[in-house]
Design a protein around this motif. Structure first.
Motif, PDB file in Angstrom:
ATOM      1  N   ARG A 107      -5.757  14.215  -3.242  1.00 58.03           N
ATOM      2  CA  ARG A 107      -4.692  13.380  -3.833  1.00 58.03           C
ATOM      3  C   ARG A 107      -4.803  12.010  -3.213  1.00 58.03           C
ATOM      4  O   ARG A 107      -4.982  11.886  -2.013  1.00 58.03           O
ATOM      5  CB  ARG A 107      -3.322  13.950  -3.484  1.00 58.03           C
ATOM      6  N   LYS A 108      -4.652  10.981  -4.043  1.00 56.18           N
ATOM      7  CA  LYS A 108      -4.648   9.611  -3.541  1.00 56.18           C
ATOM      8  C   LYS A 108      -3.587   8.808  -4.286  1.00 56.18           C
ATOM      9  O   LYS A 108      -3.414   8.952  -5.489  1.00 56.18           O
ATOM     10  CB  LYS A 108      -6.010   8.926  -3.780  1.00 56.18           C
ATOM     11  N   LYS A 109      -2.905   7.946  -3.534  1.00 54.85           N
ATOM     12  CA  LYS A 109      -1.921   7.046  -4.123  1.00 54.85           C
ATOM     13  C   LYS A 109      -2.612   5.754  -4.551  1.00 54.85           C
ATOM     14  O   LYS A 109      -3.570   5.327  -3.905  1.00 54.85           O
ATOM     15  CB  LYS A 109      -0.843   6.675  -3.108  1.00 54.85           C
ATOM     16  N   PHE A 110      -2.092   5.147  -5.615  1.00 60.39           N
ATOM     17  CA  PHE A 110      -2.523   3.812  -5.970  1.00 60.39           C
ATOM     18  C   PHE A 110      -1.352   3.087  -6.619  1.00 60.39           C
ATOM     19  O   PHE A 110      -0.383   3.704  -7.058  1.00 60.39           O
ATOM     20  CB  PHE A 110      -3.767   3.827  -6.870  1.00 60.39           C
ATOM     21  N   VAL A 111      -1.440   1.771  -6.634  1.00 57.43           N
ATOM     22  CA  VAL A 111      -0.367   0.920  -7.133  1.00 57.43           C
ATOM     23  C   VAL A 111      -0.870   0.138  -8.341  1.00 57.43           C
ATOM     24  O   VAL A 111      -1.988  -0.396  -8.313  1.00 57.43           O
ATOM     25  CB  VAL A 111       0.113  -0.066  -6.042  1.00 57.43           C
ATOM     26  N   GLY A 133       4.017   0.131 -10.773  1.00 53.05           N
ATOM     27  CA  GLY A 133       4.593   1.176  -9.941  1.00 53.05           C
ATOM     28  C   GLY A 133       3.536   1.879  -9.122  1.00 53.05           C
ATOM     29  O   GLY A 133       2.378   1.485  -9.082  1.00 53.05           O
ATOM     30  N   ILE A 134       3.968   2.944  -8.470  1.00 52.78           N
ATOM     31  CA  ILE A 134       3.103   3.747  -7.614  1.00 52.78           C
ATOM     32  C   ILE A 134       2.751   5.022  -8.365  1.00 52.78           C
ATOM     33  O   ILE A 134       3.618   5.662  -8.966  1.00 52.78           O
ATOM     34  CB  ILE A 134       3.804   4.070  -6.283  1.00 52.78           C
ATOM     35  N   TYR A 135       1.482   5.387  -8.306  1.00 49.49           N
ATOM     36  CA  TYR A 135       0.980   6.570  -9.004  1.00 49.49           C
ATOM     37  C   TYR A 135       0.182   7.429  -8.031  1.00 49.49           C
ATOM     38  O   TYR A 135      -0.257   6.956  -6.977  1.00 49.49           O
ATOM     39  CB  TYR A 135       0.095   6.161 -10.187  1.00 49.49           C
ATOM     40  N   ILE A 136      -0.013   8.678  -8.403  1.00 52.62           N
ATOM     41  CA  ILE A 136      -0.803   9.599  -7.591  1.00 52.62           C
ATOM     42  C   ILE A 136      -1.887  10.192  -8.476  1.00 52.62           C
ATOM     43  O   ILE A 136      -1.591  10.732  -9.551  1.00 52.62           O
ATOM     44  CB  ILE A 136       0.071  10.713  -6.994  1.00 52.62           C
ATOM     45  N   PRO A 193      -4.085  -2.543  -4.781  1.00 57.67           N
ATOM     46  CA  PRO A 193      -3.476  -2.354  -6.086  1.00 57.67           C
ATOM     47  C   PRO A 193      -4.403  -2.769  -7.229  1.00 57.67           C
ATOM     48  O   PRO A 193      -5.352  -3.517  -7.040  1.00 57.67           O
ATOM     49  CB  PRO A 193      -2.230  -3.229  -6.037  1.00 57.67           C
ATOM     50  N   ALA A 194      -4.093  -2.255  -8.427  1.00 56.98           N
ATOM     51  CA  ALA A 194      -4.886  -2.507  -9.625  1.00 56.98           C
ATOM     52  C   ALA A 194      -3.995  -3.097 -10.702  1.00 56.98           C
ATOM     53  O   ALA A 194      -2.778  -2.918 -10.685  1.00 56.98           O
ATOM     54  CB  ALA A 194      -5.504  -1.207 -10.115  1.00 56.98           C
ATOM     55  N   SER A 195      -4.628  -3.796 -11.659  1.00 57.40           N
ATOM     56  CA  SER A 195      -3.849  -4.306 -12.784  1.00 57.40           C
ATOM     57  C   SER A 195      -4.377  -3.788 -14.118  1.00 57.40           C
ATOM     58  O   SER A 195      -3.597  -3.491 -15.011  1.00 57.40           O
ATOM     59  CB  SER A 195      -3.829  -5.836 -12.785  1.00 57.40           C
ATOM     60  N   VAL A 203       0.821  -1.215   0.000  1.00 57.25           N
ATOM     61  CA  VAL A 203       0.000   0.000   0.000  1.00 57.25           C
ATOM     62  C   VAL A 203       0.856   1.267   0.000  1.00 57.25           C
ATOM     63  O   VAL A 203       0.347   2.357   0.190  1.00 57.25           O
ATOM     64  CB  VAL A 203      -1.014   0.030   1.172  1.00 57.25           C
ATOM     65  N   GLY A 204       2.163   1.124  -0.189  1.00 57.67           N
ATOM     66  CA  GLY A 204       3.038   2.283  -0.302  1.00 57.67           C
ATOM     67  C   GLY A 204       3.638   2.766   1.005  1.00 57.67           C
ATOM     68  O   GLY A 204       4.190   3.857   1.064  1.00 57.67           O
TER      69      GLY A 204
END
Length: 155
Positions: free
Chosen positions: A148-152, A133-136, A73-75, A41-42
């Motif tokens: 703002r939210k982080k996701f993988v 990777g990790i994105y915002i 996380p998402a694919s 989850v970062g």
């Protein structure tokens, strides 16, 4: 000056990255390397809170609770649910807020930007072509950044 040199997925669905720090004048320090391990989850420490943002925002003079991103996380895709009041009455007329969601990678490069259609409270973003990777995700309104939210992205 910090430089990210590599990032790799780990067995626990997290990521490990490496880089180096090089001092710039007037700093008289020395060059160092660094290694950073993030969980799925970062987080860099157990039990950290992976949410990003501030709880109360103002958009069109009304409170915004938050934006939710799932799955994480998402694919293949993510869903961005916007818990936002998009219109309100001001001085006898209806005011509508234009919203957009921009996706950034960890290097700060904009990967994609989407306009949220009027009246829509959830949009789906296709991330199947994104590298792991990790994105915002950054939600913006007419008056600036709202959330703002982080996701993988992991496969």
């Amino acid at each position: 000056e910090n430089r990210l040199m590599d990032i790799k997925p780990t067995y626990d669905n997290g990521f490990i990255s490496s880089g180096y720090m090089y001092p710039l004048p007037p700093d008289t320090g020395r060059q160092d390397i660094w290694l950073l391990k993030l969980d799925s989850v970062g987080c860099d420490t157990p039990g950290c809170d992976p949410t990003v943002g501030i709880r109360d925002y103002q958009i069109c003079h009304r409170r915004v609770d938050k934006m939710v991103i799932y799955p994480n996380p998402a694919s293949n895709h993510i869903n961005c649910r916007l818990l936002v009041r998009r219109s309100f009455s001001e001085g006898g007329s209806i005011v509508n807020c234009q919203l957009s969601i921009a996706i950034y990678d960890l290097f700060g490069r904009k990967v994609e930007e989407l306009m949220v259609p009027d009246g829509q409270q959830e949009i789906t973003v296709n991330v199947s072509s994104y590298p792991q990777g990790i994105y915002i995700a950054v939600m913006r309104g007419e008056k600036g950044t709202i959330a703002r939210k982080k996701f993988v992205v992991a496969r």
